[in-house]
Every structure is written in structure tokens, then in C-alpha cells.
Enzyme design. Structure first.
Site, short mmCIF file in Angstrom:
data_model
loop_
_atom_site.label_atom_id
_atom_site.label_comp_id
_atom_site.label_asym_id
_atom_site.label_seq_id
_atom_site.Cartn_x
_atom_site.Cartn_y
_atom_site.Cartn_z
N GLU A 147 39.46 34.26 38.21
CA GLU A 147 40.59 33.14 39.56
C GLU A 147 41.92 33.76 39.69
OE1 GLU A 147 40.90 31.24 41.65
OE2 GLU A 147 40.02 29.22 41.45
N ASP A 148 42.58 33.85 41.31
CA ASP A 148 43.52 34.36 41.00
C ASP A 148 44.75 33.60 41.04
OD1 ASP A 148 43.47 32.63 43.00
OD2 ASP A 148 43.31 33.03 44.94
N ASP A 159 47.47 26.59 40.01
CA ASP A 159 48.55 25.97 41.33
C ASP A 159 48.54 24.65 39.98
OD1 ASP A 159 50.64 25.69 42.28
OD2 ASP A 159 49.53 25.86 44.51
N GLY A 197 46.21 23.27 39.30
CA GLY A 197 45.34 23.36 37.74
C GLY A 197 43.54 22.80 38.24
N THR A 254 41.83 22.25 40.59
CA THR A 254 40.12 23.95 41.32
C THR A 254 39.92 23.53 40.07
OG1 THR A 254 41.60 24.32 42.57
CG2 THR A 254 39.33 25.67 42.70
N LYS A 264 50.98 29.44 38.04
CA LYS A 264 52.12 28.75 38.63
C LYS A 264 52.39 27.49 37.76
CE LYS A 264 52.91 29.19 43.82
NZ LYS A 264 52.48 28.87 45.00
N PHE A 312 55.03 31.34 47.79
CA PHE A 312 53.62 31.46 48.63
C PHE A 312 53.31 32.93 48.19
CE2 PHE A 312 49.92 31.41 51.39
CZ PHE A 312 49.22 29.82 49.97
N ARG A 369 44.75 39.07 52.27
CA ARG A 369 43.92 39.06 50.64
C ARG A 369 43.75 40.37 50.42
NH1 ARG A 369 41.63 34.09 49.57
NH2 ARG A 369 40.79 33.73 51.00
P1 IMP Z 1 44.85 24.80 42.50
O1 IMP Z 1 46.50 23.72 43.12
O2 IMP Z 1 45.19 25.30 41.24
O3 IMP Z 1 43.70 24.05 42.66
O4 IMP Z 1 45.08 26.13 43.36
C1 IMP Z 1 43.75 26.13 44.16
C2 IMP Z 1 43.67 27.59 44.62
O5 IMP Z 1 44.50 27.18 45.94
C3 IMP Z 1 43.49 28.98 44.13
O6 IMP Z 1 42.78 28.72 43.14
C4 IMP Z 1 43.94 29.64 45.10
O7 IMP Z 1 43.04 30.15 45.82
C5 IMP Z 1 44.95 28.86 46.07
N1 IMP Z 1 46.62 29.17 46.06
C6 IMP Z 1 47.25 28.68 45.64
N2 IMP Z 1 49.25 28.39 45.43
C7 IMP Z 1 48.25 29.72 46.43
C8 IMP Z 1 49.68 30.99 46.61
O8 IMP Z 1 51.08 30.60 46.28
N3 IMP Z 1 49.54 31.41 47.47
C9 IMP Z 1 47.94 31.39 48.32
N4 IMP Z 1 46.59 30.96 47.71
C10 IMP Z 1 47.12 29.02 46.62
MG MG Z 2 41.94 30.20 43.91
#
Ligand code: IMP
Ligand code: MG
Length: 177
Positions: free
Chosen positions: A101-102, A105, A107, A109, A133, A154, A167
Site C-alpha cells: 500500500e501507499d 491513514d 486504516g 481501506t 499516518k 496531505f 503520482r
Molecule cells: P485510509 O484512510 O487508511 O482508508 O486511506 C485510504 C487511501 O487514501 C490510501 O490508501 C491512499 O491511497 C489515500 N490517502 C490517504 N492519505 C493520503 C494522503 O495524505 N495523500 C494522498 N492519498 C492519501
Molecule cells: Mg491507496
């Protein structure tokens, strides 16, 4: 760096630091899975650049697969649910899987994605994320391999986008929103 827009981007993690860390993670995965073959699953689209760099540094038999799940639209807030947009090509049943994963955030996803892969019969599911994060976490997800912890800003670059831009930046940067 020139980016043809008005957005101001500040370098947080330069490319050489990322490569050094990715090398370490590759070596760690190589040790942890010694004698096994693994399936490396790239979470599209943000995971792509980390995935490619990491895969080159794992000295094991590997298969690649790709999945796209929806979380954010073009905004910056995560929805509580994920939807599989483009599914894996092959079954994960019986495989030792490492999800790439990238960023983790909220969590949401990865939490849902890891559960899905277990449900589908993967023997083991580990998570490698370039970025963490933790200040924004809503669901507690263990991350087996973390590149870097980032503050609540961000992030773009190295696979991560802002409204599908940036990207391809070769560093991890912060958008001055
Ligand atoms: P989640 O909030 O952990 O579900 O994050 C979901 C997705 O949001 C990550 O896999 C990223 O692709 C995208 N994402 C979360 N934070 C950032 C950020 O700071 N910049 C760009 N994409 C983000
Ligand atoms: Mg992602």
C-alpha cells in the site's frame, strides 16, 4: 520541481532516503519468508511505485497481482467503506500474501482489504505500507513493514496523488493546501 499547476509542494522524504528504506524492507521480507514463495499484491493506484521498487529488492520467488479498491474520491476524506473496483486476477487461496500500500491513514481501506484476503483463504496476509499516518487512525491495523511515519498533512508523490496528480513525483512531498 516543476509541476505545471498552482499547488505548492514541499519535499518531505527525498528519493534516496526512500530507496534506502525500501532496500531494508526488501531484505527483511526476504528473511521473513525464506524458503517460501509469496504473492505480492499491489493496491492500485497509489501502491505502484513502492511496489515496483520493493519487488526488485525481494530475493524470493514472487507472483504479482493487483487490486483496486475505492476509498477517497477526489477529496481528502476516507469513506467508511471500500468497494473492489478492479479485482485480483488470480485466487489467493493457500498463498502467503504481502499487500503493498501507499499509506495507512484512517486504516479503513487496508483493514477491509486484509479481511477480504483472509476470507478468500490466503494462508497468511501481511501488510507493507510506504507511509503511516498514525494521527488519523480510526481502525487499529497492524502494519508489518512501514517505510516512514508522516505527520497529519496531505501527502503526494511516489504513487500518492492529489486529485490524480503528482503520482510520478520521485519523492514524498507535502501539498501546501
Ligand atoms: P485510509 O484512510 O487508511 O482508508 O486511506 C485510504 C487511501 O487514501 C490510501 O490508501 C491512499 O491511497 C489515500 N490517502 C490517504 N492519505 C493520503 C494522503 O495524505 N495523500 C494522498 N492519498 C492519501
Ligand atoms: Mg491507496
Amino acid at each position: 520541481m516543476q509541476n505545471n499547476t498552482q499547488d505548492k509542494i514541499e519535499v518531505l522524504i527525498p528519493e534516496e532516503d526512500i530507496i534506502k528504506r525500501v532496500q531494508e524492507i526488501g531484505e527483511q521480507i526476504t528473511k521473513d519468508y525464506a524458503g517460501k514463495k509469496i504473492k505480492l499484491i499491489c493496491v492500485l493506484r497509489g501502491g505502484t511505485i513502492f511496489f515496483a521498487e520493493l519487488a526488485k529488492r525481494i530475493d524470493l520467488p514472487i507472483e504479482f497481482d493487483f487490486i483496486s479498491v475505492s476509498s477517497y474520491g477526489d477529496g481528502t476524506e476516507s469513506s467508511g467503506n471500500i468497494k473492489v473496483k478492479t479485482d485480483l486476477s488470480d485466487s489467493v487461496e493457500g498463498w502467503d500474501v504481502v499487500v503493498v500500500e501507499d499509506i495507512v491513514d484512517s486504516g479503513n481501506t487496508v483493514n477491509k482489504l486484509l479481511a477480504l484476503l483472509k476470507e478468500r483463504g490466503a494462508s497468511s496476509v501481511a501488510l507493507a505500507s510506504l507511509l503511516d499516518k498514525p494521527s488519523r487512525r480510526k481502525v487499529n491495523v497492524p502494519i508489518d513493514y512501514i517505510g516512514f511515519e508522516v505527520p497529519d498533512v496531505f501527502i503526494v508523490g511516489y504513487g500518492l496523488d492529489y486529485a490524480q496528480k503528482y503520482r510520478n513525483l520521485p519523492f514524498v512531498g507535502k501539498v501546501l493546501l
